[in-house]
Design a protein around this motif. Structure first.
Motif, PDB file in Angstrom:
ATOM      1  N   ARG A 132       0.869  -1.181   0.000  1.00  0.00           N
ATOM      2  CA  ARG A 132       0.000   0.000   0.000  1.00  0.00           C
ATOM      3  C   ARG A 132       0.901   1.225   0.000  1.00  0.00           C
ATOM      4  O   ARG A 132       1.966   1.241   0.606  1.00  0.00           O
ATOM      5  CB  ARG A 132      -0.972   0.002   1.165  1.00  0.00           C
ATOM      6  CG  ARG A 132      -0.372   0.117   2.534  1.00  0.00           C
ATOM      7  CD  ARG A 132      -1.472   0.006   3.601  1.00  0.00           C
ATOM      8  NE  ARG A 132      -0.881  -0.139   4.902  1.00  0.00           N
ATOM      9  CZ  ARG A 132      -0.896   0.800   5.837  1.00  0.00           C
ATOM     10  NH1 ARG A 132      -1.511   1.944   5.622  1.00  0.00           N
ATOM     11  NH2 ARG A 132      -0.312   0.607   6.996  1.00  0.00           N
ATOM     12  N   VAL A 133       0.454   2.220  -0.713  1.00  0.00           N
ATOM     13  CA  VAL A 133       1.203   3.464  -0.875  1.00  0.00           C
ATOM     14  C   VAL A 133       0.354   4.585  -0.286  1.00  0.00           C
ATOM     15  O   VAL A 133      -0.866   4.623  -0.487  1.00  0.00           O
ATOM     16  CB  VAL A 133       1.504   3.733  -2.368  1.00  0.00           C
ATOM     17  CG1 VAL A 133       2.228   5.049  -2.562  1.00  0.00           C
ATOM     18  CG2 VAL A 133       2.306   2.583  -2.963  1.00  0.00           C
ATOM     19  N   SER A 134       1.001   5.485   0.436  1.00  0.00           N
ATOM     20  CA  SER A 134       0.268   6.610   1.021  1.00  0.00           C
ATOM     21  C   SER A 134      -0.349   7.463  -0.082  1.00  0.00           C
ATOM     22  O   SER A 134       0.089   7.434  -1.233  1.00  0.00           O
ATOM     23  CB  SER A 134       1.199   7.466   1.880  1.00  0.00           C
ATOM     24  OG  SER A 134       2.206   8.060   1.091  1.00  0.00           O
ATOM     25  N   GLU A 135      -1.365   8.204   0.295  1.00  0.00           N
ATOM     26  CA  GLU A 135      -2.081   9.039  -0.668  1.00  0.00           C
ATOM     27  C   GLU A 135      -1.151  10.021  -1.376  1.00  0.00           C
ATOM     28  O   GLU A 135      -1.295  10.268  -2.569  1.00  0.00           O
ATOM     29  CB  GLU A 135      -3.195   9.795   0.056  1.00  0.00           C
ATOM     30  CG  GLU A 135      -4.217  10.376  -0.883  1.00  0.00           C
ATOM     31  CD  GLU A 135      -5.412  10.935  -0.140  1.00  0.00           C
ATOM     32  OE1 GLU A 135      -5.742  12.103  -0.394  1.00  0.00           O
ATOM     33  OE2 GLU A 135      -6.007  10.204   0.675  1.00  0.00           O
ATOM     34  N   ASP A 136      -0.167  10.575  -0.639  1.00  0.00           N
ATOM     35  CA  ASP A 136       0.748  11.541  -1.247  1.00  0.00           C
ATOM     36  C   ASP A 136       1.879  10.876  -2.034  1.00  0.00           C
ATOM     37  O   ASP A 136       2.680  11.542  -2.674  1.00  0.00           O
ATOM     38  CB  ASP A 136       1.329  12.497  -0.204  1.00  0.00           C
ATOM     39  CG  ASP A 136       2.205  11.813   0.828  1.00  0.00           C
ATOM     40  OD1 ASP A 136       2.435  10.584   0.744  1.00  0.00           O
ATOM     41  OD2 ASP A 136       2.667  12.518   1.754  1.00  0.00           O
ATOM     42  N   GLY A 137       1.952   9.543  -1.987  1.00  0.00           N
ATOM     43  CA  GLY A 137       2.947   8.806  -2.754  1.00  0.00           C
ATOM     44  C   GLY A 137       4.344   8.828  -2.155  1.00  0.00           C
ATOM     45  O   GLY A 137       5.297   8.462  -2.824  1.00  0.00           O
ATOM     46  N   LYS A 138       4.454   9.187  -0.895  1.00  0.00           N
ATOM     47  CA  LYS A 138       5.786   9.321  -0.304  1.00  0.00           C
ATOM     48  C   LYS A 138       6.126   8.221   0.694  1.00  0.00           C
ATOM     49  O   LYS A 138       7.229   8.183   1.220  1.00  0.00           O
ATOM     50  CB  LYS A 138       5.930  10.688   0.354  1.00  0.00           C
ATOM     51  CG  LYS A 138       5.875  11.806  -0.682  1.00  0.00           C
ATOM     52  CD  LYS A 138       6.060  13.148  -0.060  1.00  0.00           C
ATOM     53  CE  LYS A 138       5.978  14.230  -1.139  1.00  0.00           C
ATOM     54  NZ  LYS A 138       6.146  15.552  -0.566  1.00  0.00           N
ATOM     55  N   LYS A 139       5.169   7.304   0.956  1.00  0.00           N
ATOM     56  CA  LYS A 139       5.405   6.208   1.893  1.00  0.00           C
ATOM     57  C   LYS A 139       4.848   4.919   1.316  1.00  0.00           C
ATOM     58  O   LYS A 139       3.889   4.935   0.544  1.00  0.00           O
ATOM     59  CB  LYS A 139       4.737   6.479   3.241  1.00  0.00           C
ATOM     60  CG  LYS A 139       5.336   7.606   4.028  1.00  0.00           C
ATOM     61  CD  LYS A 139       4.573   7.735   5.334  1.00  0.00           C
ATOM     62  CE  LYS A 139       5.172   8.736   6.273  1.00  0.00           C
ATOM     63  NZ  LYS A 139       4.417   8.736   7.550  1.00  0.00           N
ATOM     64  N   VAL A 140       5.440   3.817   1.749  1.00  0.00           N
ATOM     65  CA  VAL A 140       5.000   2.501   1.293  1.00  0.00           C
ATOM     66  C   VAL A 140       5.075   1.515   2.452  1.00  0.00           C
ATOM     67  O   VAL A 140       5.875   1.696   3.371  1.00  0.00           O
ATOM     68  CB  VAL A 140       5.867   2.017   0.101  1.00  0.00           C
ATOM     69  CG1 VAL A 140       7.313   1.819   0.510  1.00  0.00           C
ATOM     70  CG2 VAL A 140       5.302   0.769  -0.544  1.00  0.00           C
ATOM     71  N   GLY A 141       4.234   0.493   2.387  1.00  0.00           N
ATOM     72  CA  GLY A 141       4.235  -0.565   3.391  1.00  0.00           C
ATOM     73  C   GLY A 141       3.464  -1.756   2.899  1.00  0.00           C
ATOM     74  O   GLY A 141       2.995  -1.800   1.765  1.00  0.00           O
ATOM     75  N   ARG A 142       3.326  -2.730   3.777  1.00  0.00           N
ATOM     76  CA  ARG A 142       2.568  -3.930   3.456  1.00  0.00           C
ATOM     77  C   ARG A 142       1.081  -3.607   3.399  1.00  0.00           C
ATOM     78  O   ARG A 142       0.588  -2.794   4.160  1.00  0.00           O
ATOM     79  CB  ARG A 142       2.789  -4.996   4.524  1.00  0.00           C
ATOM     80  CG  ARG A 142       4.156  -5.611   4.518  1.00  0.00           C
ATOM     81  CD  ARG A 142       4.309  -6.573   5.684  1.00  0.00           C
ATOM     82  NE  ARG A 142       3.338  -7.653   5.665  1.00  0.00           N
ATOM     83  CZ  ARG A 142       3.558  -8.864   5.178  1.00  0.00           C
ATOM     84  NH1 ARG A 142       4.739  -9.149   4.678  1.00  0.00           N
ATOM     85  NH2 ARG A 142       2.624  -9.789   5.193  1.00  0.00           N
ATOM     86  N   ALA A 143       0.372  -4.307   2.527  1.00  0.00           N
ATOM     87  CA  ALA A 143      -1.078  -4.153   2.468  1.00  0.00           C
ATOM     88  C   ALA A 143      -1.719  -4.866   3.656  1.00  0.00           C
ATOM     89  O   ALA A 143      -2.748  -4.416   4.165  1.00  0.00           O
ATOM     90  CB  ALA A 143      -1.613  -4.731   1.165  1.00  0.00           C
ATOM     91  N   ASN A 144      -1.091  -5.948   4.116  1.00  0.00           N
ATOM     92  CA  ASN A 144      -1.598  -6.727   5.253  1.00  0.00           C
ATOM     93  C   ASN A 144      -0.520  -6.790   6.330  1.00  0.00           C
ATOM     94  O   ASN A 144       0.677  -6.795   6.015  1.00  0.00           O
ATOM     95  CB  ASN A 144      -1.953  -8.147   4.823  1.00  0.00           C
ATOM     96  CG  ASN A 144      -3.002  -8.160   3.737  1.00  0.00           C
ATOM     97  OD1 ASN A 144      -4.036  -7.532   3.874  1.00  0.00           O
ATOM     98  ND2 ASN A 144      -2.720  -8.864   2.661  1.00  0.00           N
ATOM     99  N   GLU A 145      -0.956  -6.904   7.581  1.00  0.00           N
ATOM    100  CA  GLU A 145       0.004  -7.003   8.673  1.00  0.00           C
ATOM    101  C   GLU A 145       0.795  -8.290   8.581  1.00  0.00           C
ATOM    102  O   GLU A 145       0.290  -9.316   8.123  1.00  0.00           O
ATOM    103  CB  GLU A 145      -0.725  -6.974  10.020  1.00  0.00           C
ATOM    104  CG  GLU A 145      -1.180  -5.592  10.420  1.00  0.00           C
ATOM    105  CD  GLU A 145      -1.691  -5.561  11.850  1.00  0.00           C
ATOM    106  OE1 GLU A 145      -1.066  -6.201  12.725  1.00  0.00           O
ATOM    107  OE2 GLU A 145      -2.701  -4.903  12.078  1.00  0.00           O
ATOM    108  N   LEU A 146       2.033  -8.222   9.038  1.00  0.00           N
ATOM    109  CA  LEU A 146       2.883  -9.402   9.102  1.00  0.00           C
ATOM    110  C   LEU A 146       2.391 -10.290  10.242  1.00  0.00           C
ATOM    111  O   LEU A 146       2.173  -9.821  11.345  1.00  0.00           O
ATOM    112  CB  LEU A 146       4.325  -8.962   9.369  1.00  0.00           C
ATOM    113  CG  LEU A 146       5.402 -10.035   9.296  1.00  0.00           C
ATOM    114  CD1 LEU A 146       5.449 -10.636   7.894  1.00  0.00           C
ATOM    115  CD2 LEU A 146       6.746  -9.436   9.649  1.00  0.00           C
ATOM    116  N   LEU A 147       2.194 -11.560   9.962  1.00  0.00           N
ATOM    117  CA  LEU A 147       1.693 -12.481  10.991  1.00  0.00           C
ATOM    118  C   LEU A 147       2.819 -13.013  11.823  1.00  0.00           C
ATOM    119  O   LEU A 147       3.923 -13.096  11.535  1.00  0.00           O
ATOM    120  CB  LEU A 147       0.927 -13.629  10.341  1.00  0.00           C
ATOM    121  CG  LEU A 147      -0.278 -13.192   9.512  1.00  0.00           C
ATOM    122  CD1 LEU A 147      -0.899 -14.392   8.839  1.00  0.00           C
ATOM    123  CD2 LEU A 147      -1.313 -12.484  10.378  1.00  0.00           C
TER     124      LEU A 147
END
Length: 118
Positions: A103-118
């Motif tokens: 998933r990418v932040s609305e402003d396009g400056k951050k990124v991460g997992r779409a789902n939490e790490l189990l």
């Protein structure tokens, strides 16, 4: 070779940056790996940044400074997070938005997992 036009929003000061199809695929694959189930639990540096973040997102400029990302993006080996051009960050964000794993932040400056790490 087909070219995927990945450009920053049009502003007078911003110049367009494009990632060709091969570069876009390589960047997408690499960032999905960084945040993937196999790498993230073992990558103490990246995991620390994810855990320190309130929303689980990490600066995309930071990710662009990782050695393999710099190579794919044609960035100088000495570039630091604050030296990554915003146009490159936004071009990478546009590529990453097509991933179901990220998933990418609305402003396009951050990124991460779409789902939490189990």
């Amino acid at each position: 070779m087909a070219t995927t036009d990945v450009a920053a929003p049009a502003t007078a000061a911003a110049s367009a940056v494009s990632l060709d199809e091969t570069k876009a695929k390589n960047v997408l694959r690499l960032v999905e790996f960084y945040f993937g189930d196999i790498n993230l639990p073992r990558d103490r540096y990246l995991r620390h940044h994810v855990q320190e973040s309130e929303d689980g997102l990490v600066s995309l400029a930071l990710i662009c400074c990782f050695s393999k990302m710099r190579s794919h993006l044609g960035l100088d080996a000495t570039v630091m997070e604050d030296g990554v051009p915003e146009t490159i960050v936004l071009a990478v964000a546009k590529v990453l938005r097509c991933s179901a794993a990220l998933r990418v932040s609305e402003d396009g400056k951050k990124v991460g997992r779409a789902n939490e790490l189990l």
